[in-house]
Scaffold this motif. Structure first.
Motif, PDB file in Angstrom:
ATOM      1  N   GLN A 208      -3.142 -25.192 -14.487  1.00 25.87           N
ATOM      2  CA  GLN A 208      -3.768 -25.152 -13.290  1.00 25.87           C
ATOM      3  C   GLN A 208      -4.089 -23.822 -12.774  1.00 25.87           C
ATOM      4  O   GLN A 208      -3.689 -22.533 -13.275  1.00 25.87           O
ATOM      5  N   THR A 209      -5.546 -23.858 -12.266  1.00 21.81           N
ATOM      6  CA  THR A 209      -6.040 -22.568 -11.954  1.00 21.81           C
ATOM      7  C   THR A 209      -5.357 -22.023 -10.674  1.00 21.81           C
ATOM      8  O   THR A 209      -5.023 -22.716  -9.636  1.00 21.81           O
ATOM      9  N   SER A 210      -4.903 -20.786 -10.695  1.00 17.48           N
ATOM     10  CA  SER A 210      -4.247 -20.085  -9.535  1.00 17.48           C
ATOM     11  C   SER A 210      -5.091 -18.730  -9.186  1.00 17.48           C
ATOM     12  O   SER A 210      -5.909 -18.324 -10.050  1.00 17.48           O
ATOM     13  N   SER A 211      -4.438 -18.059  -7.977  1.00 17.24           N
ATOM     14  CA  SER A 211      -5.108 -16.777  -7.848  1.00 17.24           C
ATOM     15  C   SER A 211      -3.976 -15.764  -7.636  1.00 17.24           C
ATOM     16  O   SER A 211      -2.847 -16.212  -7.461  1.00 17.24           O
ATOM     17  N   HIS A 212      -4.336 -14.460  -7.954  1.00 15.87           N
ATOM     18  CA  HIS A 212      -3.437 -13.475  -7.809  1.00 15.87           C
ATOM     19  C   HIS A 212      -3.998 -12.253  -7.231  1.00 15.87           C
ATOM     20  O   HIS A 212      -4.878 -11.955  -7.508  1.00 15.87           O
ATOM     21  N   GLU A 213      -3.289 -11.488  -6.262  1.00 19.15           N
ATOM     22  CA  GLU A 213      -4.005 -10.410  -5.744  1.00 19.15           C
ATOM     23  C   GLU A 213      -3.366  -9.110  -6.106  1.00 19.15           C
ATOM     24  O   GLU A 213      -2.137  -9.160  -6.148  1.00 19.15           O
ATOM     25  N   LEU A 214      -4.233  -7.978  -6.232  1.00 11.47           N
ATOM     26  CA  LEU A 214      -3.457  -6.713  -6.389  1.00 11.47           C
ATOM     27  C   LEU A 214      -3.986  -5.721  -5.485  1.00 11.47           C
ATOM     28  O   LEU A 214      -5.137  -5.931  -5.076  1.00 11.47           O
ATOM     29  N   THR A 215      -3.168  -4.692  -5.192  1.00 10.78           N
ATOM     30  CA  THR A 215      -3.887  -3.735  -4.509  1.00 10.78           C
ATOM     31  C   THR A 215      -4.026  -2.407  -5.295  1.00 10.78           C
ATOM     32  O   THR A 215      -3.021  -2.019  -5.880  1.00 10.78           O
ATOM     33  N   ILE A 216      -5.226  -1.962  -5.350  1.00 13.62           N
ATOM     34  CA  ILE A 216      -5.375  -0.669  -6.213  1.00 13.62           C
ATOM     35  C   ILE A 216      -5.908   0.776  -5.499  1.00 13.62           C
ATOM     36  O   ILE A 216      -6.929   0.368  -4.593  1.00 13.62           O
ATOM     37  N   PRO A 217      -5.556   1.930  -5.195  1.00 15.50           N
ATOM     38  CA  PRO A 217      -6.156   2.766  -4.607  1.00 15.50           C
ATOM     39  C   PRO A 217      -7.289   3.134  -4.984  1.00 15.50           C
ATOM     40  O   PRO A 217      -7.916   2.945  -5.894  1.00 15.50           O
ATOM     41  N   ASN A 218      -8.144   3.449  -3.944  1.00 10.85           N
ATOM     42  CA  ASN A 218      -9.699   3.705  -4.114  1.00 10.85           C
ATOM     43  C   ASN A 218      -9.925   4.632  -5.222  1.00 10.85           C
ATOM     44  O   ASN A 218     -10.973   4.460  -5.906  1.00 10.85           O
TER      45      ASN A 218
END
Length: 287
Positions: A208-218
């Motif tokens: 199944q297709t799913s999503s994941h989020e990452l936070t990366i410094p500018n």
């Protein structure tokens, strides 16, 4: 394939994560064998997508092992030859910066649809015939399994030299994976550069297709994107996942990165992004 092409085709030992196919014979026979192999890879991708929710078909990806002494001629002065090959064939071509483990050979990764790949292989062979290898060539020989394993997002990867190879048998590898420390973003880590070899059998494209989020410094987002988006496109191509980087929000020091795809694709994309960040941290530490 041997009978139809007239080429000699040998496949290396099967107890390794990678196997090398060696083709020998007249150039016409080699190109025929190459086209049959590429068409077979294309068939496998098509059949693996039958039950997949993916909307776009991943490219056929081929890695050619070439003596390092010939790579300069393939790249050309200021990259002019490799650029000419890319533009005239329409295939994506990357020459690895480092030699393969315990050898004097480098990997050339070619991706695209079958016809551009075949044309690209022809042009590479022409250059290689014009510029024979210099000195002694120590051939690359894949080592048997038993290499370090990392475990990310429910997917295990064997790390061999500079390549992360998905391992489908997660249960068997779980204990070994748990003994390894997770991939750290730390100044003392050497980073993980070079091409990544994806075993078609290792990627669960029907998941199944799913999503994941990452936070990366500018201030680190540039090393993920690369010059004119080269690095982010490379990560997309290698992982098969879609990666979107949100626009900078005023007052925020971070950027949101959304990865969409199969669980294995998301894991590999996340791993490659962490590798880029780790490599950048190493460079900063050195400076």
């Amino acid at each position: 394939m041997r009978e139809e092409s007239g080429a000699r085709i040998n496949i290396s030992e099967g107890n390794c994560p990678e196997r090398i196919i060696t083709l020998a014979g007249p150039t016409t026979a080699i190109f025929k064998a190459f086209s049959m192999i590429i068409e077979k890879l294309e068939e496998d991708i098509s059949s693996s997508m039958t039950n997949s929710t993916a909307t776009s078909k991943p490219p056929v990806t081929l890695r050619i092992v070439v003596p390092a002494s010939q790579c300069g001629s393939l790249i050309g002065k200021g990259g002019c030859k490799i650029k000419e090959i890319r533009e005239s064939t329409g295939a994506q071509v990357q020459v690895a910066g480092d030699m393969l483990p315990n050898s004097t050979e480098r990997a050339i990764t070619i991706a695209g649809t079958p016809q551009p790949i075949i044309e690209c292989v022809k042009q590479i062979c022409v250059v290689m015939l014009e510029s024979p290898p210099k000195g002694v060539t120590i051939p690359y020989r894949p080592k048997p399994s038993g290499s370090p394993v990392i475990f990310a997002g429910g997917q295990a990867y064997a790390v061999q030299g500079q390549h992360a190879i998905p391992q489908p048998d997660l249960t068997k590898l779980h204990q070994l994976a748990m003994q390894q420390s997770p991939f750290p973003i730390a100044p003392n880590n050497q980073g993980f550069q070079g091409s990544v070899f994806l075993s078609l059998a290792g990627m669960d494209s029907s998941a199944q297709t799913s999503s994941h989020e990452l936070t990366i410094p500018n201030d680190l987002i540039g090393c993920i994107i690369g010059r004119q988006g080269a690095k982010i496109n490379e990560i997309r191509q290698m992982s098969g996942a879609q990666i979107k980087i949100a626009n900078q929000v005023e007052g925020s020091t971070d950027r949101q990165v959304t990865i969409t795809g199969s669980p294995a694709g998301i894991s590999l994309a996340e791993y490659l992004i962490n590798a880029r960040l780790s490599s950048e941290a190493t460079g900063l530490a050195a400076n």
